[in-house]
Design an enzyme around this catalytic site. Sequence first.
Site, short mmCIF file in Angstrom:
data_model
loop_
_atom_site.label_atom_id
_atom_site.label_comp_id
_atom_site.label_asym_id
_atom_site.label_seq_id
_atom_site.Cartn_x
_atom_site.Cartn_y
_atom_site.Cartn_z
N SER A 252 -1.35 136.53 26.16
CA SER A 252 -1.30 137.04 25.26
C SER A 252 -0.47 137.98 26.23
CB SER A 252 -1.94 138.06 25.76
OG SER A 252 -2.71 138.93 26.37
N LYS A 253 1.15 138.64 26.04
CA LYS A 253 1.62 139.60 26.38
C LYS A 253 1.34 140.00 27.35
CE LYS A 253 2.89 140.66 21.66
NZ LYS A 253 3.32 140.44 20.67
N SER A 254 0.15 140.44 26.94
CA SER A 254 -0.21 141.73 27.95
C SER A 254 -1.19 141.13 29.61
CB SER A 254 -0.85 143.00 27.55
OG SER A 254 -2.39 142.11 26.53
N ARG A 255 -0.75 140.13 29.45
CA ARG A 255 -0.99 139.48 30.62
C ARG A 255 -0.23 138.26 31.26
NH1 ARG A 255 -5.17 137.30 28.39
NH2 ARG A 255 -5.32 135.32 30.32
N GLY A 256 1.04 138.80 30.59
CA GLY A 256 2.06 138.05 31.62
C GLY A 256 2.29 136.06 30.71
#
Length: 464
Positions: A252-256
Site C-alpha cells: 500500500s501507498k501508506s506502507r511505502g
Amino acid sequence: MPDRVRFSPAPSGELHLGGARTALFNYLLARSGGGTFVVRIEDTDAARSDLSRERGLLGDLAWLGLSWNEGPDVGGPFGPYRQSERTAHYAEALGRLEAAGRVYRCFCAAATLEAGRHTDGDGRRPPRYRGGCRSIDSAESRRRAEAGEPFAWRFAVDPEREWVVRDVIHGDVRFAGSDIGDFLVARPDATPLYDLACAVDDAAMRITLVIRGDDHLSNTPRHLMLLEALGATAPNYAHAPLVLGADGRPLSKSRGAESIASLREQGYLPAAVVNHLALLGWSDPAGREVLGTDELAEAFDLARVSSSAPAHDPARLRWLNKRHMALLPREDRVALVAEHAPDLPGAGSRAVAEALADEVEVAGDVRGLVSGVAEPLAPDEEALAALASPAALPALEVALEALRAPETGDLRDALRSAGLPLREAFPAVRAALTGRAHGLPAATLLTFLGNAEAVRRLERALRA
Ligand code: GLU
C-alpha cells in the site's frame, strides 16, 4: 461484444506496484479482446487530489506502455473523465434517488462528520448505521433541511434482500442487506461519496467489466444496489487479490510500497516491470515466464487469475529485468546504462556503459559497480583488512611503479614478477584506490580511473 474496462485511481499518491497491476490487468483484458480501456480519475476528494499527482500517475502508466483509449487527457465519448468535473451527473442521480425515495437525509451529527471524512473506497468503513433518520417523514426532513440543519444523504438498504456478486475470480460472493446497513452516498453539499460516484460513472461510461483489487469486493453490493436503483445494468466484476509485500501484508501507498517512479529511476525496463506485474496472480498457459507486452496481451485471460494473493518478490523482478536487458540490442542496452553511468576521471559515461552494459541486471546498478571510482570511499572493514595484509605495502609500491611507467607492462605481470600473492595484492591495491577490496576487474578499474589519478591515490595511500 468487446468489454469496456476502466482503471480509476484516486490521484492521492504515487502509482505503486499494486495499483499498476490493476491497471495492467485492465489494459491486457481490453487489448486481448479488442475492448476499450478507460482511465477515470477519482478526485472527488479535493483535499487529497492534485493535478501534478494526476500527471505523475498518467506519466507512470504511459511509461509502462499501458495506453488508454479514453481518459482525462485524450477525452472520449463519455467524458469528462475526472470525477471533479462530473458533479452534474451525480446531482442528477441523487435527485432521481431522492424522487424515488431511495435516499434520505441523515441529520445525525456523526453522519455529517463521517461524510466529510469518508471519501473513497479505502476499506475504512464506519460501523453499520443504526440511527433513526430513515423514519423521519419527507416533509419534516425537508423542513429541517430548509431551516439550515446540516445533513448527509443515506441510501435506504433493504435489510431483507441478499446480494450476490458474481465475481469472475472469486465466484459467487453473497452479502446480506441486513449486514450492510444504510450507507452514506453524498455529503451535506450534495457532492458524492465514492460508492455513488463509482456506480454513476460505471453506468454512464458503459463499463461492462470492473477489474479492481479485492479490497473493493465488500463495496460491490452497494454498487449493485445503487445501479439497480438508478435503473442501470450492472457490469461484471473481477476482484483481483491484493499483492502482498515481504511482510505478508498487502502493498500500500501508506506502507511505502515501491512506486513505479522509483523503479524507473533505478533503471528498470518498463517491459520487465509489466512482465513482473502480469505474473502477480496470472500465469501463462504455456508456462512461459519471460514475456513481452504483446505476448502478454495475446495470452492474457482472466480465467487464469488466481483467487489467492500473490507476493511481490523483488528478486524475480530483478531476474526478469536481466532477461529483458539481454533481449535488447546491445546498442540500446549500452545507451540505457549510459543514462545511469557517471563520468569518471579516465572514462566518460558512454565508455563506462560500454564496459559494463553486460554486467548489470538493472541499468542503475552501474552506479554501485563504479562506486569509489569517482571519489574514493572511506575504507570499509574488508578494505582495512586488505591494507593490513603483509603483501599490502610491497603491492602498493610495485603497483605505483608499474603505473608510473605503464608502457613497460601491466599490473598483473608486475605484481606476479615481484613474487606477491595476487589474492592479497589485488584487494590491497583496489582498497587503496577505491576504499573497497572487491569490485571491478583491476584492468577496468584502472581504465576508469586513468593512470594519473591512480598514481595520485596510491601515493596518498603510501603516505598514510
Ligand atoms: N478510486 C478507487 C481506488 O483507488 C478505485 C476503486 C474502483 O476501481 O472502483 O481504490
